[in-house]
Design a protein around this motif. Sequence first.
Motif, short mmCIF file in Angstrom:
data_model
loop_
_atom_site.label_atom_id
_atom_site.label_comp_id
_atom_site.label_asym_id
_atom_site.label_seq_id
_atom_site.Cartn_x
_atom_site.Cartn_y
_atom_site.Cartn_z
N VAL A 532 0.86 -1.18 0.00
CA VAL A 532 0.00 0.00 0.00
C VAL A 532 0.90 1.23 0.00
O VAL A 532 1.65 1.47 0.96
N LEU A 533 0.83 2.01 -1.07
CA LEU A 533 1.68 3.19 -1.21
C LEU A 533 1.01 4.45 -0.66
O LEU A 533 1.65 5.29 -0.05
N SER A 534 -0.30 4.59 -0.92
CA SER A 534 -1.04 5.75 -0.41
C SER A 534 -2.51 5.41 -0.31
O SER A 534 -2.99 4.49 -0.98
N LYS A 539 -11.92 9.89 -1.05
CA LYS A 539 -12.10 9.66 -2.49
C LYS A 539 -12.18 8.18 -2.83
O LYS A 539 -12.46 7.82 -3.97
N GLY A 540 -11.96 7.32 -1.82
CA GLY A 540 -12.02 5.88 -2.06
C GLY A 540 -10.91 5.37 -2.95
O GLY A 540 -11.11 4.44 -3.73
N LYS A 541 -9.72 5.97 -2.85
CA LYS A 541 -8.61 5.58 -3.74
C LYS A 541 -7.45 5.01 -2.95
O LYS A 541 -7.08 5.53 -1.90
N ILE A 542 -6.89 3.92 -3.48
CA ILE A 542 -5.70 3.29 -2.89
C ILE A 542 -4.69 3.06 -4.00
O ILE A 542 -5.03 2.51 -5.05
N SER A 543 -3.46 3.50 -3.77
CA SER A 543 -2.38 3.25 -4.73
C SER A 543 -1.52 2.10 -4.23
O SER A 543 -1.16 2.05 -3.05
N LEU A 544 -1.20 1.17 -5.14
CA LEU A 544 -0.47 -0.03 -4.78
C LEU A 544 0.85 -0.11 -5.55
O LEU A 544 1.00 0.51 -6.61
#
Length: 675
Positions: A532-534, A539-544
Amino acid sequence: MKEIIRADHSGFCFGVREAIAKAEAAVREYDKRIYSYGPLIHNKQVTDRLEKKGVRVIESPDEAECGAVVIIRSHGVGKRFYEIAEEKNWTLIDATCPFVARIHDLVRAADEKGEQVLIVGDANHPEVQGINGWCGNSAIIVGNSQTIPDMEAEHLFVVAQTTIPKRLFEGILEELKKQRKELSVNHTICSATENRQQSCMKTAQQVELMLVLGDRKSSNTKKLYDISKKYCNNTYFVENIEDLPLKEVEKCNRIGVAAGASTPECLIKEVIANMSENTLENNEMNSMDALMDEIEKSLRLPRSGEIVTGKIHQVTDREIIVNLGCKKDGIIPSDEITLEGDQKLTDLYHEGDEIQAKVVKTDDGDGSILLSKKKLEIGEHWDEINQALEDKSNIEVKVVRPVNGGVIAAYKEVSGFIPLSQLSDHYVENVDEFIGQTLTVKVSRVDLRRGKAVFSHKQYLNEEKNKRIAEIWEGLSVDDVVEGTVMRFTDYGAFVDIGGIDGLLHISEISWGKLKHPQEVLSIGDKIRVKVLSMNQEKGKISLGLKQNQPEPWSVINEKYDVGQIVNGKVVQLKEYGAFVELEPGLDGLVHISEVAHKRVGNIADELSVGQEVAAKILEIDQDRRRISLSIKEALDEMPQPEEEVSETYEEEAEPADVPAEEAAMEVEETSEEA
């Protein structure tokens, strides 16, 4: 003229109503002693009435014999109680409030993860004791902001007793934050409790005298009293009709009434009726009025649709004869009573029992009043459906048959409609697969006048999905490494399902090397571990990231490569001054045009092509500037050659390439920065 204002949301809450309904059903179903572990609810009138029907309150599991029928009170119990029940082969009837049961699940899961549970509530309250029993009685219990102990744990999993004031909960959270504790906060105060407290406060501000009805042992009723006293000093606690302060009531014109969640409707109505009818002047007339009322009642026949209460005069397998206290008896035929299996009327009802029913006809043709228990139950079932609509709670229905646009589903004796679009959270082509299934639904609409109800299984599924998603968000942190499934591709990356939430794995985070499309290294359905990067919950956003699971190639280059080493690689780019060879993703080296062959090379494309596998010798590694110099011709010199393929020896040195090596090196640096 007196004005009596009843606070909204007063009286039985959904959990209490369900607990009593389960106890009443148990009395009808089991022909033996039934036990309630602790008072079913905190109201002596209700528990006394149940005791007369055969429900005995016990305070210890040792008081119930093996094989007994035991009801779990609405406040819930700890995990150990269920283990004892299994050991003693009890038939358990779980009347735990659904909101309390949810806290049990949260605490159990937190305990299994090794988290420190903190319960905000009264340590002596059975609900709090039951919650604590789901984490091995290891919870820290805090009753107010002044009693917060010193705690070693830095991370706390916080839940609240369902009936505590919201202000108390928020005050304790603020104190914990001041101690720099990391909190996982679960807002478990029951909405019905909060609504009841708000409406009590609002009513107390409008009246001259306030009456709070309920049992003095009831936690939520005592809190209503405290709230009311704060806004109306003239507040009285009324446990039964004898506590009604008629002299004080007589002095006031605006009177408010609030009732706890365990206060029966009959007490509320009795208090309001007494205040409406009683004055100091007419108290002496009460006995005469009561006598006249009895005479009038005996002469008056109940109307069709009226709900009546009477005593059973006689029971046969065909019917029940009821004394209604008027000039006609009531008759309840067997087909107007819900019987299960081989049950008979004589199994369930006995002479002298009190019974309630609905009037169908005032004359059944034989001079009696035709009554129905089924129609009364249907009315009760409608009340339950209506309550589920107000509470936004769930009910279970059975899908009975298909109709145009959806299906008909039954809640007990009431039929409702589930539109096709509300049967599932995905497109339904054929409703036949749902026929006969029991579904958990939300009540979307109720029209009591027309006898219509609309249910939605989709709303329930979406709510459960949102709960799971919320739990996932709460359990995730930046830098966590989790398992996910590749779901779909875009030109800029891949979407990965990490347990119910899709995260974006950007193409630049897949590999240390360059990719044109994620499909070069991934396939739909692949199970991968990502970092998990951020996170942005709003906003319901996850950066992987995937490449982060492997060390960055330049950081460990000295562990894998040395000057003079012969390496294999793939040509990835051609320039007029040389070729870039990929040794591994994220690690390219430059073969200058002068190092391609022992002859002069004018056009490098004549010797090499993109994608070609080559062997090269490492001439130099500059880790600071991230440069690797390679030589194909020197690698050829060191590789064994077949005797018939002896390389031509040139007497003269190869002419230098058109592009000087220093200029090529500068362009290499620019290319590396682009990569």
